[in-house]
Design a protein around this motif. Structure first.
Motif, short mmCIF file in Angstrom:
data_model
loop_
_atom_site.label_atom_id
_atom_site.label_comp_id
_atom_site.label_asym_id
_atom_site.label_seq_id
_atom_site.Cartn_x
_atom_site.Cartn_y
_atom_site.Cartn_z
N ILE A 126 0.83 -1.21 0.00
CA ILE A 126 0.00 0.00 0.00
C ILE A 126 0.85 1.25 0.00
O ILE A 126 1.71 1.42 0.87
CB ILE A 126 -0.93 -0.01 1.24
CG1 ILE A 126 -1.84 -1.24 1.18
CG2 ILE A 126 -1.76 1.26 1.29
CD1 ILE A 126 -2.71 -1.40 2.39
N ASN A 149 -0.61 4.51 -0.31
CA ASN A 149 -1.46 5.69 -0.15
C ASN A 149 -2.19 5.53 1.17
O ASN A 149 -2.59 4.43 1.53
CB ASN A 149 -2.45 5.76 -1.32
CG ASN A 149 -3.24 7.05 -1.32
OD1 ASN A 149 -3.96 7.37 -0.38
ND2 ASN A 149 -3.09 7.81 -2.37
N ASP A 150 -2.38 6.64 1.89
CA ASP A 150 -3.01 6.48 3.21
C ASP A 150 -4.53 6.46 3.15
O ASP A 150 -5.20 6.01 4.06
CB ASP A 150 -2.53 7.59 4.17
CG ASP A 150 -2.93 8.98 3.70
OD1 ASP A 150 -3.03 9.88 4.54
OD2 ASP A 150 -3.12 9.17 2.48
N GLU A 151 -5.08 7.01 2.04
CA GLU A 151 -6.54 7.07 1.96
C GLU A 151 -7.08 5.76 1.41
O GLU A 151 -7.63 5.72 0.30
CB GLU A 151 -6.96 8.21 1.02
CG GLU A 151 -6.47 9.55 1.44
CD GLU A 151 -7.63 10.39 1.94
OE1 GLU A 151 -7.53 11.60 1.82
OE2 GLU A 151 -8.62 9.85 2.46
N VAL A 152 -6.87 4.70 2.14
CA VAL A 152 -7.37 3.42 1.67
C VAL A 152 -8.20 2.78 2.76
O VAL A 152 -8.06 3.08 3.93
CB VAL A 152 -6.22 2.43 1.33
CG1 VAL A 152 -5.34 2.99 0.26
CG2 VAL A 152 -5.42 2.09 2.56
N PHE A 208 -8.73 -0.96 3.61
CA PHE A 208 -8.27 -2.28 3.19
C PHE A 208 -8.45 -3.30 4.29
O PHE A 208 -8.18 -3.04 5.46
CB PHE A 208 -6.79 -2.18 2.79
CG PHE A 208 -6.05 -3.46 3.00
CD1 PHE A 208 -5.19 -3.64 4.07
CD2 PHE A 208 -6.27 -4.53 2.16
CE1 PHE A 208 -4.55 -4.84 4.29
CE2 PHE A 208 -5.64 -5.74 2.38
CZ PHE A 208 -4.77 -5.89 3.44
N LEU A 212 -2.05 4.74 8.82
CA LEU A 212 -1.23 5.48 7.85
C LEU A 212 -1.51 6.96 8.02
O LEU A 212 -2.65 7.40 7.82
CB LEU A 212 -1.60 5.02 6.43
CG LEU A 212 -1.62 3.49 6.22
CD1 LEU A 212 -2.23 3.15 4.87
CD2 LEU A 212 -0.22 2.92 6.32
N ASP A 255 0.26 9.59 6.51
CA ASP A 255 0.59 10.46 5.37
C ASP A 255 0.46 9.67 4.08
O ASP A 255 0.69 8.46 4.07
CB ASP A 255 2.03 10.99 5.50
CG ASP A 255 2.16 12.09 6.53
OD1 ASP A 255 2.99 11.98 7.45
OD2 ASP A 255 1.37 13.06 6.42
N PRO A 256 0.15 10.36 2.98
CA PRO A 256 0.02 9.63 1.72
C PRO A 256 1.34 9.12 1.17
O PRO A 256 1.37 8.36 0.21
CB PRO A 256 -0.60 10.66 0.76
CG PRO A 256 -0.34 11.98 1.37
CD PRO A 256 -0.18 11.80 2.84
N SER A 266 3.38 0.69 2.98
CA SER A 266 3.18 -0.45 3.88
C SER A 266 3.00 -1.72 3.06
O SER A 266 2.15 -1.79 2.19
CB SER A 266 1.92 -0.20 4.72
OG SER A 266 1.55 -1.38 5.40
N ALA A 322 -5.54 -1.84 7.04
CA ALA A 322 -4.74 -0.62 7.01
C ALA A 322 -5.66 0.53 6.68
O ALA A 322 -6.63 0.37 5.94
CB ALA A 322 -3.65 -0.71 5.95
N LYS A 379 -6.31 5.17 7.35
CA LYS A 379 -5.87 6.40 8.02
C LYS A 379 -6.81 6.70 9.19
O LYS A 379 -7.80 6.03 9.39
CB LYS A 379 -5.82 7.56 7.04
CG LYS A 379 -7.18 7.99 6.52
CD LYS A 379 -7.11 8.92 5.35
CE LYS A 379 -6.34 10.19 5.56
NZ LYS A 379 -7.01 11.35 4.99
#
Lengths: 468, 345
Positions: A397, A399-402, A404, B261, B263-264, B268, B289, B291
């Protein structure tokens, strides 16, 4: 006292489960020659660019090593393949050479004799030619193109040239390169904008084209807003003395279109099934994979979906059944390459009699794929104590805007469930079969009725004799 | 707090054998015999820069740190044994070898706390072997807070016989690059292995973790629980392996992995794998996972908390289920302090 070793690798290094002590017995003795490629191309009367493409692929094939991960394919004999595809070869299959188990399976599945011969590659095309021609008429009225690859190469040369092995290039892996060099047969389907094809198209009709089923190339383009269900294969085992299947499937799903690609792969148990399937989906498109892997000695099959437009959705539902002598390494690959994409992978596997099922999946969320949703679920059912079931999903991964989630489970048939069914008067064998059919139900319910019925029969057949 | 613990600070620098018997608690602690570690550089290829592997090889892998610890049968050691290693300029590369033998019916908690001198590129290269016998309970806590220039390469192996139990606590906060493995061999019938892993990657840190629970004994139990936070350009790879060998009848293994998470730009990678050869087992794992939920942030801020305070609460909430389990208080406060510091930027 014990080992001083700093880092026990246990045969795994890095991301892809590389095996440390791979035995490179595989050598291409006689080798595929340029002459043979020339002959193939001439016999098919192909344009010059295709011949050059084949030759280039041959070079790539010769320069690449076999993968050092996954099942052992060092036994693969390229010589056998050459004799098969060589147009000068006098080789013809004989009904008497077909193994007894294959004939028995045909009988158990209720397949008529003439059709059996067709499936075994020994007889002339049975009735399916006529059926096929009728379907074609209906489709033509809708503007849908459905023809074999060789003809498509002549009638739609520009389209084929633009798309052929662009999604799965010959450099992808050794067997993609082999495919590029010796491909033969397969289907080309084009569905025009906005057309919804309400009958599933079945590749079964084209089983008997030369080299059919071994190195066939399937190219499907579903144009904007169109809808298609394509079914590949059939549940009856396909027998061939040539034991390599290195086919290639390339699917293009354009904006807002939907493609459902169902496969039941039940190659005979001497086969190496090294197939490559890939779909590229544009904005608002949907790709659905339904996949049943039953046969073959060794399978390496990882249908891949590239979600390259916003709001694309990918679904993968698969079942792998590995029995005695089988090592089936299958999985799904999904790459989220655009925002607001979603994917769902649901993979099930059953093992028995020393079979080995290995789920090998990849989920990649790239840095621009914000607001994506992905979920993966792997379930493994072990029917006895001599088999192996492994799961190796890689999730990457960026990107944090996921959103999952992943879940995996391994175990056996619940004793409680069996006991409950038996208390209702059902025999133990039938109870287990019911539970397994229930386990497989998410796949069977997605298939057209006759396939679902065949699939269930196949499972019953496979389970015969497995009681506790 | 520290007065009540048994502390061993860098006592052995030159590897000379010196008997140290801490008689009050009953643990036998000796400095480790000089010897050599094996370094399989092939395994580290791609995981760590070649210059660093070379620096380690320059030492000829001579062991210069570590302890031999023996807990006699029946001994319950109440106070945690705390071992601090400060990697300093005298020995910027340390080859650490620990062997811990725990007899039957014993209990012990051992804490390893790794730090590095400010501004020093310290390299810690370690192997810890743990042998646990019937009905013993061993807690091993490793707190890695080396500076962000340093490297940490750590292999931990436990072999459990009988109904022994190991609780690993891995707290990875520091280093530029940390390659850590915890491999537990559940040989005994009814043996149990638990791993709680907490990590916070920020800046350009790279974490590479391998957690393996291998079930050989019937009725063995394992649990891997990993919770982490990634910020800035941190990278993390986690390979969580659940292995069921034939004969490990009625074993249960579970693994769960959560990463937050922030930050973009983070990366991971997780590989939750299961290898199963035995039908009568139950193996399960879950990974997710994501944010911090906007709705939760907004809610806390609407209650008067600043963005920083709200984030801090949510990050702590994500890690708390594991922080709570840590059996040594001062470690808990160290983690809380680090979280605060890192969220400030």
């Amino acid at each position: 006292m014990g080992s001083n070793k700093l880092f026990i690798s246990e045969g795994n290094t890095g991301l892809y489960d590389l095996r440390q002590n791979f035995n490179y017995k595989y050598k291409s003795k006689k080798g595929l020659t340029r002459e043979i490629i020339h002959e193939i191309s001439e016999a098919k009367n192909e344009p010059q660019w295709m011949l050059e493409f084949r030759l280039k692929s041959l070079d790539i094939y010769n320069s690449m090593p076999i993968p050092d991960w996954g099942p052992d394919i060092s036994d693969l004999d390229v010589k056998e393949i050459i004799t098969y595809i060589d147009p000068d070869s006098e080789k013809k299959n004989n009904w008497d050479d077909v193994p007894a188990e294959i004939k028995e399976t045909f009988d158990s599945l209720g397949i008529p004799r003439a059709e059996q011969e067709s499936l075994a590659g020994v007889g002339a095309q049975f009735d399916s030619e006529i059926v096929y021609q009728n379907i074609r008429k209906e489709l033509l009225e809708m503007g849908v193109i459905y023809m074999d690859m060789e003809t498509a190469l002549k009638e739609y040369e520009e389209v084929i040239k633009e798309h052929f092995m662009k999604l799965v290039p010959p450099t992808d892996h050794k067997f993609a390169a082999l495919h590029g060099a010796v491909w033969s047969g397969g289907s080309f389907v084009y569905v025009p904008e906005g057309v919804k094809v309400d009958i599933p198209l079945q590749s079964y009709f084209r089983l008997n084209a030369p080299g059919a089923g071994q190195f066939e190339h399937t190219l499907i383009i579903v144009d904007k807003g169109a809808d298609l269900h394509f079914i590949e294969g059939c549940s009856a085992p396909k027998y061939s003395t040539n034991n390599l299947h290195a086919g290639c499937v390339e699917l293009y799903v354009r904006e807002g279109a939907r493609l459902r690609y169902s496969t039941i792969e039940n190659w005979s148990k001497n086969m190496y099934n090294l197939n490559t399937k890939r779909a590229q989906v544009d904005k608002d498109g949907i790709i659905e994979w339904i996949s049943g892997s039953f046969g073959s000695k060794v399978s390496m099959l990882y249908p891949m979906s590239i979600l390259q437009g916003e709001r694309v959705r990918a679904e993968f539902t698969g079942i792998t059944f590995a029995a005695e002598g089988q090592h089936l390494d299958t999985g799904a690959k999904v790459v989220h390459a655009a925002p607001y994409t979603s994917s769902n992978v649901n993979s099930k596997s059953i093992v028995k009699d020393g079979g080995h099922a290995f789920y090998r999946g990849l989920l990649k969320i790239l840095s621009n794929a914000s607001h994506s949703k992905a979920s993966v679920s792997c379930e493994s059912l072990m029917l006895d104590n001599s088999s192996k079931s492994d799961t190796y999903p890689v999730i990457d991964i960026k990107n944090d805007e996921v959103d999952f989630g992943h879940e995996a489970r391994v175990g056996r048939i619940s004793e409680q469930a069996v006991y409950y069914l038996m208390s209702r008067g059902i025999s133990e064998e039938e109870a287990r079969a019911m539970i397994v059919r229930g386990f497989v139900e998410p796949i069977t319910k997605e298939l057209p009725l006759e396939y679902a019925v065949e699939l269930n029969n196949l499972i019953t057949l496979e389970l015969e004799g497995t009681v506790g | 707090m520290l007065l009540k613990t048994i502390s061993l600070n860098n006592q052995i620098e030159s590897g000379i054998d010196r008997d140290g018997v801490i008689s009050k608690s009953g643990a036998l602690i000796k400095s480790f015999q000089p010897g050599k570690l094996e370094l399989s550089s092939a395994d580290l290829k791609g995981k760590i820069k070649d210059e660093i592997i070379d620096k380690v090889l320059e030492t000829e892998l001579k062991v210069n740190r570590g302890y031999y610890i023996e807990i006699p049968r029946g001994k319950e050691i109440v106070s945690p044994i705390i071992i601090n290693h400060l990697i300093n300029h005298n020995h910027p590369v340390i080859n650490e070898k620990n062997v811990i033998m725990v007899g039957k019916d014993a209990r012990v908690t051992i804490v390893f706390d790794y730090t590095t001198e400010e501004g020093l590129i310290g390299i810690r290269n370690g192997v810890t072997e743990l042998y646990v016998e019937d009905r013993s309970v061993v807690n091993i806590l490793k707190l890695q807070r080396q500076n962000s220039l340093s490297y940490s390469i750590d292999g931990n192996y436990a072999t459990i016989t009988g109904k022994g139990k190991v609780n690993w606590f891995s707290v990875e906060l520091g280093s530029n690059s940390s390659i850590t493995s915890y491999i537990t061999d559940l040989k005994g019938e009814g043996s149990e292995g638990n791993l709680s892993s907490i990590y916070f990657g920020n800046g350009k840190r790279e974490y590479d973790f391998t957690y393996t629970m291998e079930h050989s004994g019937p009725h063995s139990i394992s649990r891997i629980d990993s919770r982490g936070v990634l910020k800035d350009q941190a990278i993390k790879k986690l390979n969580g392996k659940l292995k069921f060998n034939q004969g490990a009848i009625k074993s249960r293994g579970s693994e769960s992995e959560h990463v937050l998470l922030l930050d973009p730009t983070v990366n991971s990678t997780v590989i939750p794998s299961i290898f199963c050869e035995e039908e009568d087992v139950s193996g399960h794992h879950a990974a997710n996972a994501g944010k911090i939920k906007e709705s939760q942030l907004y809610y806390l801020m609407s209650r008067g908390l600043s963005l920083y305070e709200a984030k801090k609460i949510l990050v702590e909430a994500a890690l708390n289920p594991l922080i709570e389990k840590i059996p040594v208080d001062y470690v808990k406060s160290k983690i809380a302090g680090e979280i605060r510091r890192r969220l400030e930027t």
